[in-house]
Design a protein around this motif. Structure first.
Motif, PDB file in Angstrom:
ATOM      1  N   CYS B 366       0.877  -1.305  -0.035  1.00 11.38           N
ATOM      2  CA  CYS B 366       0.419  -0.160  -0.195  1.00 11.38           C
ATOM      3  C   CYS B 366       0.380   1.612   0.573  1.00 11.38           C
ATOM      4  CB  CYS B 366      -1.022   0.044   1.230  1.00 11.38           C
ATOM      5  SG  CYS B 366      -2.235  -0.847   0.699  1.00 11.38           S
ATOM      6  N   PHE B 367       2.107   1.502   1.028  1.00 12.98           N
ATOM      7  CA  PHE B 367       2.824   2.637   1.139  1.00 12.98           C
ATOM      8  C   PHE B 367       4.005   2.628  -0.869  1.00 12.98           C
ATOM      9  CE2 PHE B 367       2.223   2.504   5.160  1.00 12.98           C
ATOM     10  CZ  PHE B 367       1.694   3.673   5.531  1.00 12.98           C
ATOM     11  N   GLU B 368       4.221   1.291  -1.001  1.00 11.49           N
ATOM     12  CA  GLU B 368       4.256   1.522  -2.171  1.00 11.49           C
ATOM     13  C   GLU B 368       3.923   2.370  -3.204  1.00 11.49           C
ATOM     14  OE1 GLU B 368       6.901  -1.512  -5.073  1.00 11.49           O
ATOM     15  OE2 GLU B 368       4.916  -2.208  -4.322  1.00 11.49           O
ATOM     16  N   ALA B 369       2.711   1.527  -3.476  1.00 10.71           N
ATOM     17  CA  ALA B 369       1.433   1.816  -4.173  1.00 10.71           C
ATOM     18  C   ALA B 369       1.454   3.775  -3.850  1.00 10.71           C
ATOM     19  CB  ALA B 369       0.385   1.715  -3.955  1.00 10.71           C
ATOM     20  N   ALA B 370       1.631   4.552  -2.809  1.00  9.12           N
ATOM     21  CA  ALA B 370       0.882   5.347  -2.572  1.00  9.12           C
ATOM     22  C   ALA B 370       2.137   6.250  -2.744  1.00  9.12           C
ATOM     23  CB  ALA B 370       0.288   5.128  -1.233  1.00  9.12           C
ATOM     24  N   THR B 371       3.249   5.761  -2.534  1.00 12.13           N
ATOM     25  CA  THR B 371       4.666   6.695  -2.877  1.00 12.13           C
ATOM     26  C   THR B 371       3.833   7.484  -4.206  1.00 12.13           C
ATOM     27  OG1 THR B 371       5.828   6.208  -0.979  1.00 12.13           O
ATOM     28  CG2 THR B 371       7.064   6.937  -2.526  1.00 12.13           C
ATOM     29  N   LEU B 372       3.983   5.871  -5.470  1.00 12.79           N
ATOM     30  CA  LEU B 372       4.005   5.869  -6.660  1.00 12.79           C
ATOM     31  C   LEU B 372       3.239   7.166  -7.120  1.00 12.79           C
ATOM     32  CD1 LEU B 372       5.601   5.328  -9.391  1.00 12.79           C
ATOM     33  CD2 LEU B 372       3.444   3.458  -8.953  1.00 12.79           C
ATOM     34  N   PHE B 373       1.866   7.165  -6.563  1.00 12.44           N
ATOM     35  CA  PHE B 373       1.173   7.920  -6.615  1.00 12.44           C
ATOM     36  C   PHE B 373       1.465   9.518  -6.476  1.00 12.44           C
ATOM     37  CE2 PHE B 373      -3.228  10.045  -5.520  1.00 12.44           C
ATOM     38  CZ  PHE B 373      -3.759  10.266  -6.433  1.00 12.44           C
ATOM     39  N   ALA B 374       1.917   9.340  -5.085  1.00 13.59           N
ATOM     40  CA  ALA B 374       1.954  11.147  -4.843  1.00 13.59           C
ATOM     41  C   ALA B 374       3.437  11.706  -5.475  1.00 13.59           C
ATOM     42  CB  ALA B 374       2.596  10.463  -3.211  1.00 13.59           C
ATOM     43  N   LYS B 375       3.766  10.641  -6.656  1.00 16.90           N
ATOM     44  CA  LYS B 375       5.381  11.538  -7.241  1.00 16.90           C
ATOM     45  C   LYS B 375       4.857  11.397  -8.563  1.00 16.90           C
ATOM     46  CE  LYS B 375       9.175   8.828  -5.385  1.00 16.90           C
ATOM     47  NZ  LYS B 375      10.799   8.882  -5.483  1.00 16.90           N
ATOM     48  N   ASN B 376       3.000  10.991  -9.125  1.00 15.97           N
ATOM     49  CA  ASN B 376       3.354  10.374 -10.287  1.00 15.97           C
ATOM     50  C   ASN B 376       2.450  12.130 -10.014  1.00 15.97           C
ATOM     51  OD1 ASN B 376       4.563   9.161 -12.488  1.00 15.97           O
ATOM     52  ND2 ASN B 376       4.557   8.119 -10.691  1.00 15.97           N
ATOM     53  N   GLU B 377       0.713  11.557  -9.338  1.00 20.92           N
ATOM     54  CA  GLU B 377      -0.006  12.927  -9.021  1.00 20.92           C
ATOM     55  C   GLU B 377      -0.380  13.985  -8.157  1.00 20.92           C
ATOM     56  OE1 GLU B 377      -2.958  11.946 -11.369  1.00 20.92           O
ATOM     57  OE2 GLU B 377      -1.535  11.340 -11.939  1.00 20.92           O
ATOM     58  N   GLY B 378       1.011  13.960  -7.314  1.00 16.60           N
ATOM     59  CA  GLY B 378       1.042  14.813  -6.658  1.00 16.60           C
ATOM     60  C   GLY B 378       0.553  14.841  -5.170  1.00 16.60           C
ATOM     61  N   ILE B 379      -0.648  13.803  -4.859  1.00 20.28           N
ATOM     62  CA  ILE B 379      -1.252  14.397  -3.529  1.00 20.28           C
ATOM     63  C   ILE B 379      -1.222  13.252  -3.016  1.00 20.28           C
ATOM     64  CG2 ILE B 379      -3.731  13.710  -2.529  1.00 20.28           C
ATOM     65  CD1 ILE B 379      -5.151  14.865  -5.007  1.00 20.28           C
TER      66      ILE B 379
END
Lengths: 452, 452
Positions: B366-379
Motif C-alpha cells: 500500500c505504501f509503495e503504491a501510495a508513494t508511486l501515486f504521490a510522485k505522479n499525481e502530487g497528492i
C-alpha cells in the motif's frame, strides 16, 4: 444565504501571468553584482537560472503566456476556490463581507506550487538535470520537490536546521517526492562550513540556506538554483492567484475595498495583490492593498529601503529593497516562511511609492485569529497565512466599529495540517510573543553594504 | 491530453442521498438487543441517536433529501474533484484509464465530513447539546469536532490510546475545533475501568472506544452518540461521493469497469460503490465493485458472516455482518481507520450475496503504491486510502497484462499530511508487514455470541 464558494470553470484559469513591471510608476533599481557592486546582466545569472526565467525577471511585458504544460499541471488544483466567509462574518457580527482565496488545496498544501511547476518546467526545457534550493518551514521545498519529480529533475533542498528537526512532516513530504533534504548550515558547501566554523550549533536561517543552495548550483554544470520567493519572476507566477480572485469576485458583482496577503519574501502577497494594484494604477481604483508581516521580522514596517545582500554569504545579487540587514536573525516564530530579512524588490518599490500598505502583527494574535477562523470556516490556516487572517479580521472589526459594509479579500495561502505542533504551543498557553526586536535590527542594519 | 480534472457546478451537488436499502435483493438481518438477543426497535436506539437518524437507519426509501443547511456546508468542499490519473497511467504504461475521486479537500482532510455534518445537524435539530464518539487514527474525530463546532454542540472524543500518543496532529486538530479528546480506555467510564483493571497498559481499540462513547452518551440526557462508519445512515450520507463521481464520469462519456474503495467499517467504500451497485442491480451493468481491506484485519475475506457485537463491552446492538470477532485485536498497522473487527451490515450483505468483491492487501504494498501515486499525481494518500490506490494499480497492471483498455474508478478518501510518520517508517525500511493473522482470528471467533 448567498453563495459560499465561487468557482471558475477550468477554461477560465488564467492562460497568461500578469507582470506588474509593465505598469509601475518606478521600477526597482537594478540588482548589483555582489563582487563589483555594478548592475548585473543576464550573463551573471546564467550559471544558476535558465534564460527564460532571466528574461521574465527583467521583462516589462504586461502579459506573459503560461506554457501549455504548466497550464495542464495547474489544473490539478486550479482554479482555486474563492470563499465568502459567511460563518466568520456572523461570529464577528460585522457588516463587512469577507472573501478568501484558498491556495491550500494544492497537493503540497500551499500556493508555492504556482511557481515551482513553472520553474521546474523552464529548467527542464533548458536541459538542466538537477535543482538546488533552500526552504524554511518547508512549504517551498515540498512544492519544488513535487515539481521536480513531475519533470524528472533531481532536487536537493537545504532546509533551515531548526525547521529540519522541528518540522519533520514537511521534510518527509519532500522525501516522498524523492528529494534529498540537507539540514543547513551543512558541511557540504564553503558557505556552510564557514558558518559552522564560527558557530557549530547554528540553527540556520533562510539567508544561510540560500548561500548553500546557490553555491551548490554554481558548482555544478547540470544544476540550477530555484528560489521560492522575493524575485520578480516568482511574483509573476503567483499572479494567477489575484487574477482568478478578481474573476471570481466579478461573478458575484463584488470588488474589494481591501486586499490582504501575508508577506515574507513577498510573492504570496504579490500574487493576491498585484492584479489589484494594476487597477489602482491604471483605473484609479481606491482599493487598499495590505502586506502583513510578523512583528518579529518587520521588514517593510521597520526596515530600511536600500541596497542589501540577499543571503548570508553575499553570493547573490545585491538588491534594492526593504531590509532588516542580511545579518538579521529573526526570533524563532512559528511562521518560518516569513522569517526573511529582506523583501521582494517589486513589493518594496510599491510600498516606497505609497501604492501598497504594510502592517506588522504578533504571533499570538495570529493564532487567535486562525483558531477563530478554523472554528467557523473549517480550514486550519498555516501559521504564515494566519497573518492575513489576523489583518482581515481586524479590518472586519474596524468596519463594524465604523458601521461600514466593506468588502475584504484575503489570500489563505496554505493549510496548517503540517503545523499542528505550533497550534499545540498556542493552545497550551506556551506561545511567546515577539514584538519589534529593535536592538537586533539596529545591530544588523549597521552591516549594510556600502554602495556608491 | 484530455481533461485532467472533471468538475461539477455547485448546483450539480446531489440534493438527495442514495439509500441502497431500497434496492438490495436481501436486506440485512435486523440488529439485536445485546441484553435480550431480540430485534431492536427505535426505542432501543432513542437514548443515543436522534429520531431522524434512526428513521434513516431503517428506511427503504431510495432517495432521502439532504437538508438545506447540510447542503450549504457541503459547499465548503463539494463538489469534490474527479481526476483522470494521466501521469500515473503513463508511469504504469497501462492502457487502462484511471480516475480517482478525491475527498481529501474537505477542511479536515477526509471524506468523514460528509456524514459528520449531517449527524451534527440532526442532533442539533433534536435539541441535543453534546455528542460523544470514538476515533482511531482521528479522521472521524476531527470531522465530527468540526461539525459540532459549526452547530454549537459540545464534542467529546474517545481516541484509541495508541493513536492518541502516536498521532498528535489529528488530536490537536480536534482540540483546535474545541473538542475534548480522551485517550481510551479511560477511567471515565465503567467500560474503560473494566478494561484497565485487566490490562492497565491497554493500547485501546476501536471496539473499546465505542463502548466508552456509547456509555458516556447513554449516561447523559443532553448527550447523544455518533458513529463515523458501519451504520446504514452513515453509508447513506457517504453516497454523495459515488453520485458525484457518476455524474462527473458522464461528462466525459465514461463509465467504470471497476470501482474501488478502501474498507474498514465500510462507509467510504459504500460511498463510492453503492451508486454503482445500484446500476448493477437495476440496470444489469457488469461493473465490478471492490472493497479493499488490510491483510492484517481481513474482515470480509477471512471473517465469518454472522451476528456479533460491535464493541468490546457489548453495549451496542448485535449486528449481522462479516466479523473477526469482537475480541479481535488487529496488529498495529498504520491505517488506523481500517482496524475494525466488523463491517457495515449493508456491505456485508452485498458481499454475501455476490454483488460486490473483496480483496485484502498488505501495508508495504500500500505504501509503495501510495508513494508511486504521490510522485505522479502530487497528492499524498492517507494510509487508509492507500489500500484503494494499491488495488487500482493492480487492476491497471492486470489490464496492461491483458491488453485491455479498462476504466478504473477509485476513491482517494483522504490526504496523508497527518500521516507522514507512517511514510517515514516506510521510507526508512522499517515498515512491518502483517499477513492474515490466523491464530488471532481463530481465537477471537471462538467468542462469538450464541444467537438462537
Amino acid at each position: 444565504m448567498s453563495q459560499t464558494k465561487i468557482m471558475l470553470e477550468e477554461k477560465e484559469i488564467p492562460t497568461r501571468w500578469y507582470n506588474i513591471q509593465a505598469d509601475m510608476p518606478n521600477l526597482p533599481k537594478p540588482p548589483l553584482n555582489p563582487r563589483t557592486n555594478q548592475p548585473i546582466g543576464p550573463e551573471d545569472l546564467a550559471p544558476i537560472f535558465p534564460l527564460e526565467l532571466i528574461k521574465q525577471e527583467v521583462s516589462t511585458e504586461r502579459w506573459i503566456d503560461i506554457p501549455e504544460e504548466v497550464q495542464q499541471i495547474y489544473k490539478l488544483w486550479r482554479p482555486a476556490p474563492l470563499y465568502r466567509a459567511h460563518r466568520l462574518e456572523k461570529a464577528l457580527q460585522t457588516p463587512a463581507k469577507i472573501y478568501y482565496k484558498y491556495e491550500g488545496g494544492s497537493p503540497s498544501g500551499s500556493h508555492k506550487t504556482n511557481t515551482s511547476i513553472a520553474q521546474a518546467y523552464y529548467n527542464k526545457q533548458a536541459g538542466i538535470k538537477r535543482l538546488a534550493t533552500e526552504t524554511g518551514a518547508g512549504q517551498w521545498g515540498s512544492a519544488l520537490s513535487m515539481a521536480c519529480e513531475f519533470f524528472g529533475l533531481e532536487c536537493t533542498v537545504y532546509m533551515v536546521k531548526v525547521s529540519y528537526h522541528q518540522k519533520p512532516y514537511r521534510r518527509l513530504l519532500m522525501q516522498v517526492y524523492g528529494a534529498e533534504v540537507i539540514p543547513s548550515p551543512s558541511q557540504l558547501t564553503n558557505a556552510g562550513r564557514e558558518i559552522l566554523a564560527v558557530d557549530p550549533d547554528s540553527l540556520g536561517s533562510l539567508g544561510m540556506a540560500i548561500s548553500e543552495a546557490v553555491e551548490d548550483a554554481a558548482m555544478r554544470e547540470d544544476t540550477n538554483y530555484a528560489l521560492g520567493s522575493v524575485l520578480n519572476h516568482v511574483c509573476l507566477h503567483q499572479s494567477v492567484i489575484g487574477l482568478e480572485a478578481k474573476a471570481q469576485l466579478a461573478k458575484v458583482d463584488a470588488y474589494p475595498d481591501v486586499v490582504i496577503g501575508c508577506c515574507g519574501g513577498g510573492t504570496n502577497f504579490a500574487g493576491i495583490g498585484f492584479p489589484f494594484v494594476y487597477d489602482k494604477i491604471k483605473e484609479g481604483n481606491k482599493v487598499r492593498v495590505i502586506a502583513v508581516e510578523p512583528a518579529a521580522c518587520p521588514t517593510l514596517t521597520k526596515g530600511k529601503f536600500t541596497y542589501d545582500y540577499s543571503d548570508t554569504a553575499k553570493l547573490t545579487p545585491i538588491m534594492n529593497m526593504y531590509t532588516l540587514g542580511h545579518d538579521f536573525m529573526p526570533p524563532g516564530i512559528h511562521a518560518g516562511g516569513l522569517r526573511y530579512h529582506g523583501d521582494s524588490p517589486l513589493v518594496s518599490q510599491l510600498y516606497h511609492d505609497g501604492l501598497i500598505e504594510a502592517r506588522a502583527v504578533t504571533q499570538k494574535g495570529c493564532f487567535e485569529a486562525a483558531t477563530l477562523f478554523a472554528k467557523n470556516e473549517g480550514i486550519l490556516p498555516a501559521p504564515e497565512s494566519s497573518h492575513a487572517v489576523r489583518a482581515a479580521i481586524d479590518e472586519a472589526l474596524a468596519a463594524k466599529e465604523a458601521g461600514e459594509e466593506k468588502t475584504i479579500l484575503f489570500c489563505l495561502s496554505g493549510h496548517g495540517h503540517f503545523d499542528l505542533a505550533s497550534y499545540d504551543t498556542y493552545l497550551s498557553g506556551k506561545l511567546e510573543d515577539y514584538e519589534y526586536p529593535e536592538e537586533l535590527i539596529n545591530k544588523s542594519l549597521a552591516n549594510l553594504p556600502e554602495i556608491k
